[in-house]
Design a protein around this motif. Structure first.
Motif, PDB file in Angstrom:
ATOM      1  N   ASN A 185       0.808  -1.227   0.000  1.00  0.00           N
ATOM      2  CA  ASN A 185       0.000   0.000   0.000  1.00  0.00           C
ATOM      3  C   ASN A 185       0.839   1.274   0.000  1.00  0.00           C
ATOM      4  OD1 ASN A 185       0.787   0.329   2.643  1.00  0.00           O
ATOM      5  ND2 ASN A 185      -1.248   0.141   3.530  1.00  0.00           N
ATOM      6  N   ASN A 186       2.135   1.112  -0.179  1.00  0.00           N
ATOM      7  CA  ASN A 186       2.983   2.285  -0.386  1.00  0.00           C
ATOM      8  C   ASN A 186       3.414   2.414  -1.848  1.00  0.00           C
ATOM      9  OD1 ASN A 186       2.790   3.347   2.169  1.00  0.00           O
ATOM     10  ND2 ASN A 186       4.473   2.101   2.957  1.00  0.00           N
ATOM     11  N   ASP A 217       5.084   7.251   0.473  1.00  0.00           N
ATOM     12  CA  ASP A 217       5.404   7.041   1.892  1.00  0.00           C
ATOM     13  C   ASP A 217       6.911   7.018   2.140  1.00  0.00           C
ATOM     14  OD1 ASP A 217       5.108   6.679   4.561  1.00  0.00           O
ATOM     15  OD2 ASP A 217       3.812   4.932   4.429  1.00  0.00           O
TER      16      ASP A 217
HETATM   17 MG    MG Z   1       1.813   4.134   4.005  1.00  0.00          MG
END
Ligand code: MG
Ligand code: ADP
Ligand code: MG
Length: 362
Positions: A219-220, A235
């Motif tokens: 999810n980055n 991120d």
């Molecule tokens: Mg993140």
């Protein structure tokens, strides 16, 4: 809207001409907001978590340096620097962050539209893309002057240092838990050799420090919604000097595990060799040329060492009384330590296979 947010919006050109404002995403670290204002595109506004990041200004300096370097590199390579890297939006004063009256640090990024953010790996194709994204990140930054980066979390992947902490926790043993987990402790003590691999290779100049991401979760990465290809690594809070095998190894540790990190049924835990293959292919197709022979040869050991490091942190924290990792049930950190032990054992069994997969790219 909170008064702190209003204060922040006033620091940027046009941000007060709001059309839309909401909390955004599934991040667990920072407070993330999406805002849309008259006259331009959407923006991601974030407040940095200062409990975790003690020196948020240094962190922001790292991000400013790396994103502007990436922008130039992507432009030179004929890519789209507005979509393939995060871009910091400057305040009215030309700063890359704003410190509010409470001492919190805020930053704004261009919102990268038409993207998908996956929470979990569901197939080998996605994991290949993930490997490609983090490999590409390495590759684009291969000639970045790494000594300019601050170590935002000191000794983050210094496994020898983590091991010293682990031994101190066993010695202190405030709750008398150590005697109940002797087998688990011995598993790690018997493998102390792993803690020296990367420090030694660095000391001998066999491998070198690079820019590492250090939070290589799926999810980055933002994926392009149409092509489904990895588009942008996000991120960047934990970018630090490190070795390539840390990013590689940690990705394998949590992404190529057949079971959950806190699975109690250990028969479900183990290395998914197909996922290992997929990630390796993506990672090395993207950055193989910027790594030397030794750096590639050590990648699979990165998977073992990162799992080992995580294992001693979980077990050490269990012994210390669950001070660092949040627990949702009794023995949660012990369960986590046991999955790491199982995963290490499984990797040790498959080590020759892992080695062969990696060495294909030398
Ligand atoms: Mg993140
Ligand atoms: P955390 O450190 O809390 O995980 P992230 O920087 O990963 O914070 O942001 C949280 C989520 O917000 C991401 O997982 C992603 O879905 C979304 N996000 C962050 N930055 C952007 C951006 N520039 N464009 C689009 N979405 C973003
Ligand atoms: Mg983060």
């Amino acid at each position: 809207m909170k008064s702190s947010v209003i204060e922040v919006l006033q620091q940027y050109n046009n941000f007060t001409k709001l059309k839309e404002f909401s909390e955004y995403g599934n991040g667990h670290i920072n407070d993330t907001y999406l805002l849309d204002y008259e006259g331009s595109g959407k923006v991601i506004l974030q407040k940095i978590n200062k409990t975790i990041f003690k020196e948020p200004k240094k962190l922001m300096e790292n991000i400013a340096l790396v994103t502007s370097f990436l922008r130039d590199k992507i432009e030179k390579n004929g890519g789209d620097p507005d979509r393939e890297t995060l871009n910091l939006i400057k305040t009215k004063d030309g700063q890359s962050f704003y410190e509010d009256s409470k001492g919190d640090i805020w930053r704004a990024y261009n919102f990268i539209a038409d993207t998908i953010c996956y929470e979990q790996v569901t197939n080998a194709k996605e994991f290949y893309e993930s490997g490609y994204a983090f490999g590409n990140f390495q590759n684009l930054l291969a000639d970045f002057p790494v000594n300019k980066l601050s170590e935002v979390i000191k000794n983050f992947h210094n496994t020898e240092d983590r091991f010293a902490t682990f031994k101190a926790q066993i010695n202190e043993d405030p709750l008398g838990r150590a005697k109940t987990v002797k087998e688990e402790i011995d598993f790690f003590l018997n493998r102390e050799e792993y803690t020296h691999i990367f420090n030694r290779a660095l000391a001998n100049n066999e491998i070198s420090l690079k820019v590492t991401h250090n939070d290589t979760k799926l999810n980055n990465i933002l994926f392009d919604k149409d092509t489904k290809k990895a588009l942008c690594v996000i991120d960047l809070d934990t970018i630090m000097p490190g070795v390539a095998a840390f990013d590689f190894g940690d990705s394998i540790r949590f992404g190529a595990n057949k079971g959950l990190e806190d699975e109690v049924d250990l028969s479900k835990v183990g290395l998914d060799i197909e996922l290992f293959k997929a990630f390796t292919r993506g990672f090395l197709e993207a950055c193989g040329k910027s790594l030397n022979k030794k750096e590639i040869e050590l990648l699979h050991m990165g998977a073992i060492v990162m799992t080992y490091e995580c294992g001693i942190r979980f077990l050490g924290d269990y012994i210390a009384g669950d001070k660092y990792f949040k627990i949702a049930r009794e023995n949660h950190n012990l369960d986590r330590a046991r999955t790491q032990i199982k995963l290490i054992s499984d990797m040790e069994e498959h080590i020759e296979e892992m080695k062969k997969i990696v060495e294909k790219y030398i």
